[in-house]
Scaffold this motif. Structure first.
Motif: not given
Length: 328
Positions: A32-33, A98-99, A102-103, A111, A114, A236
């Motif tokens: 996600t990152n 996040a949202s 994303l979670r 996490n 990041q 977010y």
């Protein structure tokens, strides 16, 4: 995005070897990152080592602690019954990040690792010592309203973006790591670095080391906890500033123990140990919280556009502590 090789080992040692033996390789889990950074050309690994087949997703209730696998999803951890009952502060912090989408993809290990959301780091046309050492820090004289007020250097004033990490540093977590030289444990407070003269190095991990789990010790902080996140919109968004607060109160509402940490203020999650110590033995009142907040903000320094954090910081600490004290 640059071309890259993609491998998906099923054995932990194979994954570690793949990264340790190739300086252009990096681990990927939820992505996600990392994928965003690759799309922007900020990071250009030549090999991605997908670790999603490794057995690192468990959440185990070991004696005196919870052990959370590095590949456990943020949403899974936040919703886990053991986490909510034994480490509610961690669940609150995860749900603030996040949202929901994303979670559902982001992992606990990812996490922690990041990268900063500093706009100068993400813009490859701008100078950034973290992205390209020796080029300068565009944020120093630029738009720096999101940036650090603690622990910065003249090389970098970026902040760490993780909400989860703020709770973990407050809870005295320990990170379990495996690498070419074997296994080791890292106190969470020592995982992330301040920028100093090497802002490009975010953590104390050695090349090829893989986070396998995080241990969160049991403690008295199961009732009076709160995670206060201040952001520009309710949906977010990354924290302008956040506070993880946990209190252990006696029957007279006096504070037996406290945990405090801030996010959005430094290159690493910022533990407030002096403020914690100042709270012990005090009544859980606004006056006690105000005194602790003043201690917490000692040494803070603002830049041109983030002076608001000098007022927002103590106010957020006070509010987080007041909310924590009222929760039962």
């Amino acid at each position: 995005m640059n071309q890259f090789q993609y491998v998906r080992p099923t054995k932990q040692q194979a994954a570690i070897d793949a990264v340790a033996k190739d300086a252009t390789a990096t681990f990927i889990a939820g992505g996600t990152n990392l994928v965003d950074l690759m799309k922007r050309g900020v990071m250009t690994p030549q090999k991605l080592v997908d670790i999603n087949r490794l057995p690192l997703t468990r959440i185990d209730a070991d004696p005196g602690k919870l052990r959370i696998g590095a590949l456990a999803l943020n949403s899974t951890v936040a919703d886990d019954k053991q986490v909510r009952e034994r480490q509610p502060l961690l669940a609150l912090a995860l749900n603030a990040g996040a949202s929901a989408q994303l979670r559902n993809m982001a992992t606990v290990g990812g996490n922690m690792l990041q990268r900063t959301r500093c706009s100068y780091f993400y813009d490859t046309t701008m100078p950034c010592n973290k992205r390209e050492p020796g080029t300068g820090c565009g944020a120093l004289e630029g738009i720096n309203r999101m940036h650090a007020i603690f622990g910065f250097s003249d090389k970098c004033i970026a902040v760490h973006p993780s909400d989860m990490s703020v709770a973990l540093v407050a809870l005295d977590a320990t990170v379990q790591v495996s690498g070419p030289k074997g296994n080791r444990s890292i106190p969470f407070a020592e995982l992330h670095r301040l920028p100093g003269d090497m802002p490009q190095k975010d953590t104390t991990l050695e090349p090829g080391e893989l986070i396998t789990a995080v241990d969160v010790p049991d403690g008295p902080f199961t009732k009076h906890v709160h995670y206060q996140k201040v952001r520009e919109r309710a949906s977010y968004a990354f924290a302008l500033l956040s506070v993880a607060a946990a209190l252990d109160l006696d029957s007279n509402n006096n504070i037996k123990a406290a945990r405090l940490a801030m996010g959005g203020v430094a290159h690493k999650p910022w533990r407030l140990t002096a403020a914690e110590q100042a709270l012990v033995g005090k009544p859980a009142t606004e006056e006690s919280f105000r005194q602790a907040a003043a201690i917490a903000m000692q040494g803070a320094k603002a830049f041109q556009h983030n002076a608001y954090k000098l007022k927002l910081g103590p106010n957020t600490i006070i509010q987080a502590l007041k909310t924590a004290a009222s929760v039962a």
